[in-house]
Design a protein around this motif. Structure first.
Motif, short mmCIF file in Angstrom:
data_model
loop_
_atom_site.label_atom_id
_atom_site.label_comp_id
_atom_site.label_asym_id
_atom_site.label_seq_id
_atom_site.Cartn_x
_atom_site.Cartn_y
_atom_site.Cartn_z
N VAL A 174 0.84 -1.20 0.00
CA VAL A 174 0.00 0.00 0.00
C VAL A 174 0.87 1.25 0.00
CG1 VAL A 174 -1.81 1.25 1.21
CG2 VAL A 174 -1.88 -1.24 1.13
N ALA A 175 2.00 1.21 0.71
CA ALA A 175 2.93 2.34 0.70
C ALA A 175 3.44 2.59 -0.72
CB ALA A 175 4.09 2.08 1.65
N GLU A 176 3.68 1.52 -1.45
CA GLU A 176 4.11 1.65 -2.85
C GLU A 176 3.02 2.28 -3.70
OE1 GLU A 176 6.75 0.78 -6.26
OE2 GLU A 176 7.03 1.09 -4.12
N ALA A 177 1.77 1.90 -3.41
CA ALA A 177 0.63 2.41 -4.19
C ALA A 177 0.45 3.91 -4.01
CB ALA A 177 -0.65 1.68 -3.80
N MET A 178 0.87 4.43 -2.85
CA MET A 178 0.73 5.87 -2.60
C MET A 178 2.05 6.61 -2.81
SD MET A 178 0.38 6.00 1.58
CE MET A 178 -0.72 4.61 1.82
#
Length: 274
Positions: A174-178
């Motif tokens: 999720v950190a990668e997605a943001m």
């Protein structure tokens, strides 16, 4: 106590509106309007679809950097609107990674790619991977993964809580997605014109320094989310520690450009009182 700022949606020039604000721990800070009423999401469908793609990645069905879409393009390019596909046509207009060409066609290709990799129609995969586990029983996708979702504010609150404190995905995913994908890429932010850079994550638009913008002037640069042409939006501000969903039944236009930023600023100011 409930957020008084949410009542501002009553001043919006729309037939019907509903909105809610939720913390990362799932605490509902406030809700206003018919939160259980289904609305067409338009492009707010994309974050839901992207989350399902990331589940497929974590399940090992796909890799983010495997080929998908036009020659030279990958799943990552499609999620980040840099595949080179046109807005609403399956036509290549630039080389992958060259420009941020916001593309419904790209998300439709993504849906086909996931369906082929999992042997499950994308709408059903989304239901099994994201909607059912989160209890989003009123959310459906019957059509394009880019724009044909239908949901309620109640369901989007569940999704927004998940994105802030992931259970279905590894927090690192999720950190990668943001995180900005293909930094420095310029392009058009629909409804707002050309932006350089036009930052985007994996299925989520990232606010950064864009101005004007559909979020608020006090929204942190790390704010990410999406808005839809059906007069809908979902933003998540990791600095404020809250997310806000708003759904309406009037198409996006000048009214939204005018109404949404002060609404968001009022919500963020209200949140500080908690």
């Amino acid at each position: 106590m409930s957020l008084q700022s949410l009542a501002l949606i009553e001043n919006w020039p729309v037939p019907t509106a509903a909105a809610a604000v939720v913390r990362a721990d799932g605490t509902l800070l406030g809700s206003h309007g018919p939160a259980a009423r289904p609305f067409a999401l338009a492009s707010v469908t994309k974050p839901l679809a992207a989350y399902a793609v990331l589940v497929a990645y974590e399940e090992g069905a796909i890799e983010l950097d495997e080929p998908a879409g036009p020659e030279g393009s990958t799943v990552r390019h499609l999620l980040a609107h840099t595949s080179g596909l046109a807005f609403d046509e399956h036509r290549v207009t630039s080389a992958p990674g060259e420009r941020r060409l916001y593309s419904n066609a790209g998300f439709e290709v993504l849906g086909e790619h996931i369906a082929k990799a999992t042997d499950i129609p994308f709408g059903e995969y989304l239901r099994q991977a994201v909607l059912a586990p989160l209890g989003m029983a009123s959310t459906t996708l019957d059509g394009s993964p880019a724009k044909d979702g239908v949901s309620t504010v109640d369901d989007l609150v569940r999704f927004a809580a998940e994105v802030q404190a992931p259970r279905l995905l590894d927090p690192r995913t999720v950190a990668e997605a943001m995180t900005v994908q293909f930094p420095g890429t310029k392009g058009v932010l629909p409804g707002y014109g050309h932006r350089n850079p036009n930052d985007w994550g994996l299925g989520f638009e990232i606010r950064d320094s864009k101005s004007p913008h559909w979020t608020g002037g006090s929204s942190s640069p790390r704010t990410f989310g999406h808005f839809g042409q059906s007069g809908t939006f979902l933003w998540i501000d990791p600095v404020a520690g809250v997310a806000c969903a708003a759904l309406t039944d009037r198409a996006f236009g000048p009214w939204a450009v005018e109404a949404w930023p002060p609404f968001t600023d009022a919500v963020l100011e209200d949140v500080k009182k908690w």
